[in-house]
Write a protein that holds these residues in place. Structure first.
Motif, mmCIF file in Angstrom:
data_model
loop_
_atom_site.group_PDB
_atom_site.id
_atom_site.type_symbol
_atom_site.label_atom_id
_atom_site.label_comp_id
_atom_site.label_asym_id
_atom_site.label_seq_id
_atom_site.Cartn_x
_atom_site.Cartn_y
_atom_site.Cartn_z
ATOM 1 N N ILE A 162 -14.233 -0.789 2.596
ATOM 2 C CA ILE A 162 -13.109 -0.836 1.655
ATOM 3 C C ILE A 162 -13.505 -1.557 0.373
ATOM 4 O O ILE A 162 -13.066 -1.183 -0.724
ATOM 5 C CB ILE A 162 -11.874 -1.496 2.311
ATOM 6 C CG1 ILE A 162 -10.638 -1.318 1.439
ATOM 7 C CG2 ILE A 162 -12.113 -2.959 2.603
ATOM 8 C CD1 ILE A 162 -10.156 0.094 1.333
ATOM 9 N N THR A 179 -13.465 0.111 -3.353
ATOM 10 C CA THR A 179 -12.680 -0.528 -4.403
ATOM 11 C C THR A 179 -13.535 -0.815 -5.634
ATOM 12 O O THR A 179 -13.130 -0.529 -6.776
ATOM 13 C CB THR A 179 -12.055 -1.830 -3.883
ATOM 14 O OG1 THR A 179 -11.236 -1.550 -2.745
ATOM 15 C CG2 THR A 179 -11.204 -2.492 -4.962
ATOM 16 N N MET A 186 -6.344 1.217 -1.786
ATOM 17 C CA MET A 186 -5.671 0.807 -0.562
ATOM 18 C C MET A 186 -4.726 1.903 -0.058
ATOM 19 O O MET A 186 -4.728 2.236 1.135
ATOM 20 C CB MET A 186 -4.881 -0.480 -0.792
ATOM 21 C CG MET A 186 -4.166 -0.995 0.451
ATOM 22 S SD MET A 186 -3.086 -2.416 0.145
ATOM 23 C CE MET A 186 -1.771 -1.616 -0.807
ATOM 24 N N SER A 219 -5.822 -5.244 1.749
ATOM 25 C CA SER A 219 -6.749 -4.176 2.130
ATOM 26 C C SER A 219 -7.770 -4.662 3.139
ATOM 27 O O SER A 219 -8.056 -3.993 4.137
ATOM 28 C CB SER A 219 -7.467 -3.636 0.885
ATOM 29 O OG SER A 219 -6.562 -3.124 -0.056
#
Length: 226
Positions: A99, A103, A152, A216
């Motif tokens: 994640i 991002t 997210m 997240s």
């Protein structure tokens, strides 16, 4: 450990995008074509001199373009990943690294696209910005905010069957205050307002980004197990 995994996954994302340039070229084409359509529409309207004469319209129109460009660029972050690749990621990296890499990659992509969009926008709709440096900072803050929120939401929506509808529903309550803050900050930059008066709004915007990133990191491992 997480840093090395994040760095390797980020390099992978950049390498794949460099080879195909699918997301970059697609969103750049969307931005240029949208700005051009707006330009034609304004100049074909009788008695309307263009959005350059209306700072509020100029500013809001720019953020609408960036908002939809962000959706187009980031919505497929997880949706485009097939199950085989996701299973492979599951065996070699932690969910936090995945994640984070997504991002950071989306932040880099949207920052570049937002800067190019601002240049194109200024070419078609020239306008006097009271504090260009601070407006540029607002554009970068907007890129970061849209990237963190939509990454997210994309991760959550990828686990559902109706991805587009779910992403729109989930992102609405989060993205509205972000847009309002960005419009307020950028409009003040256009008017050349004292920078110290905007630190409060910037702090709130940064706090929202921190909350989204932390959420997240906490939520994604549970989504990843499914």
């Amino acid at each position: 450990m997480i840093f090395n995994q994040t760095w390797n996954l980020l390099k992978k994302e950049i390498l794949l995008e460099w080879r195909s340039k699918y997301a970059f070229n697609g969103v750049l084409l969307y931005v240029v074509s949208t700005v051009f359509v707006c330009y034609i529409s304004f100049h074909l309207s009788p008695g309307f001199s263009g959005s350059a004469g209306y700072p509020i319209v100029w500013n809001i129109l720019f953020w609408i373009i960036i908002l939809f460009a962000s959706v187009n660029a980031i919505a497929k972050s997880f949706i485009q990943e097939n199950k085989g690749r996701l299973l492979y990621y599951y065996t070699i990296a932690s969910p936090q690294a995945i994640i984070l890499s997504k991002t950071i990659y989306n932040i880099l992509l949207m920052s570049l696209l937002s800067i190019l969009a601002l240049i194109v926008y200024l070419l078609f709709f020239p306008n006097t910005i009271g504090d260009p440096l601070f407006y540029f900072l607002a554009v970068l803050l907007g890129s970061i905010s849209f990237s963190t929120v939509f990454t997210m939401i994309s991760a959550i929506a990828s686990k559902a069957g109706n991805n587009g509808t779910l992403m729109a529903i989930l992102s609405f309550p989060v993205i509205i205050p972000v847009i309002l803050l960005l419009i307020r900050i950028s409009k003040s930059a256009m008017d050349g307002v004292e920078r110290s008066l905007l630190y409060g709004n910037i702090s709130i915007l940064l706090a929202i980004n921190v909350i989204v990133v932390v959420t997240s990191l906490l939520l994604f491992p549970y989504l990843w197990r499914d």
